[in-house]
Write a protein that holds these residues in place. Structure first.
Motif, PDB file in Angstrom:
ATOM      1  N   THR A  21       0.830  -1.201   0.000  1.00 17.45           N
ATOM      2  CA  THR A  21       0.000   0.000   0.000  1.00 17.45           C
ATOM      3  C   THR A  21       0.869   1.257   0.000  1.00 17.45           C
ATOM      4  O   THR A  21       0.554   2.223  -0.695  1.00 17.45           O
ATOM      5  N   LEU A  22       1.957   1.223   0.735  1.00 21.22           N
ATOM      6  CA  LEU A  22       2.877   2.364   0.711  1.00 21.22           C
ATOM      7  C   LEU A  22       3.491   2.542  -0.670  1.00 21.22           C
ATOM      8  O   LEU A  22       3.699   3.659  -1.134  1.00 21.22           O
ATOM      9  N   THR A  23       3.770   1.420  -1.339  1.00 23.83           N
ATOM     10  CA  THR A  23       4.334   1.476  -2.683  1.00 23.83           C
ATOM     11  C   THR A  23       3.346   2.096  -3.667  1.00 23.83           C
ATOM     12  O   THR A  23       3.730   2.912  -4.508  1.00 23.83           O
ATOM     13  N   VAL A  24       2.074   1.727  -3.562  1.00 28.16           N
ATOM     14  CA  VAL A  24       1.058   2.292  -4.457  1.00 28.16           C
ATOM     15  C   VAL A  24       0.952   3.802  -4.245  1.00 28.16           C
ATOM     16  O   VAL A  24       0.885   4.577  -5.202  1.00 28.16           O
ATOM     17  N   ILE A  25       0.984   4.231  -2.993  1.00 22.51           N
ATOM     18  CA  ILE A  25       0.892   5.658  -2.702  1.00 22.51           C
ATOM     19  C   ILE A  25       2.102   6.399  -3.267  1.00 22.51           C
ATOM     20  O   ILE A  25       1.964   7.449  -3.902  1.00 22.51           O
ATOM     21  N   CYS A  26       3.280   5.835  -3.072  1.00 21.68           N
ATOM     22  CA  CYS A  26       4.496   6.478  -3.599  1.00 21.68           C
ATOM     23  C   CYS A  26       4.501   6.511  -5.121  1.00 21.68           C
ATOM     24  O   CYS A  26       4.903   7.512  -5.730  1.00 21.68           O
ATOM     25  N   MET A  27       4.045   5.429  -5.751  1.00 23.78           N
ATOM     26  CA  MET A  27       4.022   5.396  -7.214  1.00 23.78           C
ATOM     27  C   MET A  27       3.031   6.406  -7.775  1.00 23.78           C
ATOM     28  O   MET A  27       3.297   7.051  -8.794  1.00 23.78           O
ATOM     29  N   SER A  28       1.892   6.568  -7.121  1.00 23.40           N
ATOM     30  CA  SER A  28       0.930   7.554  -7.630  1.00 23.40           C
ATOM     31  C   SER A  28       1.480   8.965  -7.501  1.00 23.40           C
ATOM     32  O   SER A  28       1.294   9.790  -8.395  1.00 23.40           O
ATOM     33  N   ALA A  29       2.163   9.237  -6.402  1.00 21.62           N
ATOM     34  CA  ALA A  29       2.796  10.555  -6.251  1.00 21.62           C
ATOM     35  C   ALA A  29       3.872  10.756  -7.309  1.00 21.62           C
ATOM     36  O   ALA A  29       3.999  11.848  -7.881  1.00 21.62           O
ATOM     37  N   MET A  30       4.624   9.696  -7.593  1.00 18.92           N
ATOM     38  CA  MET A  30       5.670   9.776  -8.604  1.00 18.92           C
ATOM     39  C   MET A  30       5.082  10.051  -9.986  1.00 18.92           C
ATOM     40  O   MET A  30       5.585  10.886 -10.731  1.00 18.92           O
ATOM     41  N   TYR A  31       3.988   9.369 -10.340  1.00 16.51           N
ATOM     42  CA  TYR A  31       3.340   9.606 -11.635  1.00 16.51           C
ATOM     43  C   TYR A  31       2.883  11.051 -11.753  1.00 16.51           C
ATOM     44  O   TYR A  31       3.075  11.701 -12.777  1.00 16.51           O
ATOM     45  N   PHE A  32       2.259  11.552 -10.701  1.00 19.02           N
ATOM     46  CA  PHE A  32       1.728  12.915 -10.721  1.00 19.02           C
ATOM     47  C   PHE A  32       2.839  13.943 -10.856  1.00 19.02           C
ATOM     48  O   PHE A  32       2.797  14.822 -11.717  1.00 19.02           O
ATOM     49  N   LEU A  33       3.859  13.818 -10.026  1.00 20.21           N
ATOM     50  CA  LEU A  33       4.950  14.806 -10.032  1.00 20.21           C
ATOM     51  C   LEU A  33       5.770  14.738 -11.314  1.00 20.21           C
ATOM     52  O   LEU A  33       6.184  15.767 -11.851  1.00 20.21           O
ATOM     53  N   SER A  34       6.021  13.530 -11.806  1.00 21.59           N
ATOM     54  CA  SER A  34       6.806  13.425 -13.037  1.00 21.59           C
ATOM     55  C   SER A  34       6.045  14.003 -14.227  1.00 21.59           C
ATOM     56  O   SER A  34       6.636  14.588 -15.129  1.00 21.59           O
ATOM     57  N   ALA A  35       4.726  13.852 -14.226  1.00 23.02           N
ATOM     58  CA  ALA A  35       3.934  14.425 -15.319  1.00 23.02           C
ATOM     59  C   ALA A  35       3.956  15.952 -15.267  1.00 23.02           C
ATOM     60  O   ALA A  35       4.061  16.614 -16.291  1.00 23.02           O
ATOM     61  N   ILE A  36       3.884  16.514 -14.061  1.00 20.76           N
ATOM     62  CA  ILE A  36       3.945  17.971 -13.938  1.00 20.76           C
ATOM     63  C   ILE A  36       5.310  18.477 -14.390  1.00 20.76           C
ATOM     64  O   ILE A  36       5.414  19.471 -15.108  1.00 20.76           O
ATOM     65  N   MET A  37       6.360  17.791 -13.986  1.00 15.72           N
ATOM     66  CA  MET A  37       7.707  18.225 -14.357  1.00 15.72           C
ATOM     67  C   MET A  37       7.944  18.076 -15.866  1.00 15.72           C
ATOM     68  O   MET A  37       8.641  18.895 -16.466  1.00 15.72           O
ATOM     69  N   ALA A  38       7.368  17.045 -16.472  1.00 12.95           N
ATOM     70  CA  ALA A  38       7.556  16.860 -17.913  1.00 12.95           C
ATOM     71  C   ALA A  38       6.779  17.905 -18.705  1.00 12.95           C
ATOM     72  O   ALA A  38       7.164  18.247 -19.820  1.00 12.95           O
ATOM     73  N   GLY A  39       5.679  18.385 -18.133  1.00 21.32           N
ATOM     74  CA  GLY A  39       4.860  19.381 -18.836  1.00 21.32           C
ATOM     75  C   GLY A  39       5.477  20.716 -18.692  1.00 21.32           C
ATOM     76  O   GLY A  39       5.498  21.608 -19.420  1.00 21.32           O
TER      77      GLY A  39
END
Length: 133
Positions: free
Chosen positions: A115-133
């Motif tokens: 569950t901690l991994t899922v939370i970290c991965m979702s944060a990673m997806y969100f932040l990486s998308a913002i940084m790529a944009g």
């Protein structure tokens, strides 16, 4: 353009190599049974993150890079990612607790880690998308 593609290729090869080294290390340290549980949980985590993505990364990149940026979009996207994360994590926890009750294996610690991994991965997806944009 070619230099950028080469950097991406080298970074991807680096990720694959590090992943292989970590997998070999974990297989050695955890032993066959625990490593099997770990890989099973990792597969479940990968499946649980699918609803979190749902094209959100591409949408965030496109909307962030758009010249007519709309105020409040990141808040909306974060709300969507958090809602999806809570939903996916809840289903994952229910499944793992049911599996723990039905089998003789004790996977509660791995369930918490997943569950901690899922939370970290979702944060990673969100932040990486913002940084790529």
């Amino acid at each position: 353009m070619i230099l950028g593609s080469a950097k991406i290729l080298l970074f991807r090869l680096y990720q694959i190599g590090i992943g292989a080294l970590i997998a070999a290390f974990l297989a050695r340290v955890l032993g066959p049974n625990t490593y099997g549980d770990y890989v099973f949980i990792l597969a479940l985590v990968t499946v649980a993150t699918i609803p979190i993505q749902f094209g959100m990364s591409r949408l965030i990149i496109r909307e962030t890079a758009r010249p007519t940026y709309k105020e409040g979009f990141h808040r909306w996207a974060l709300h969507h990612v958090l809602t999806s994360t809570i939903f996916s994590t809840s289903i994952l926890v229910i499944f793992l607790l049911a599996l723990d009750a039905l089998t003789a294996r004790n996977i509660k610690d791995l369930a918490l880690l997943s569950t901690l991994t899922v939370i970290c991965m979702s944060a990673m997806y969100f932040l990486s998308a913002i940084m790529a944009g």
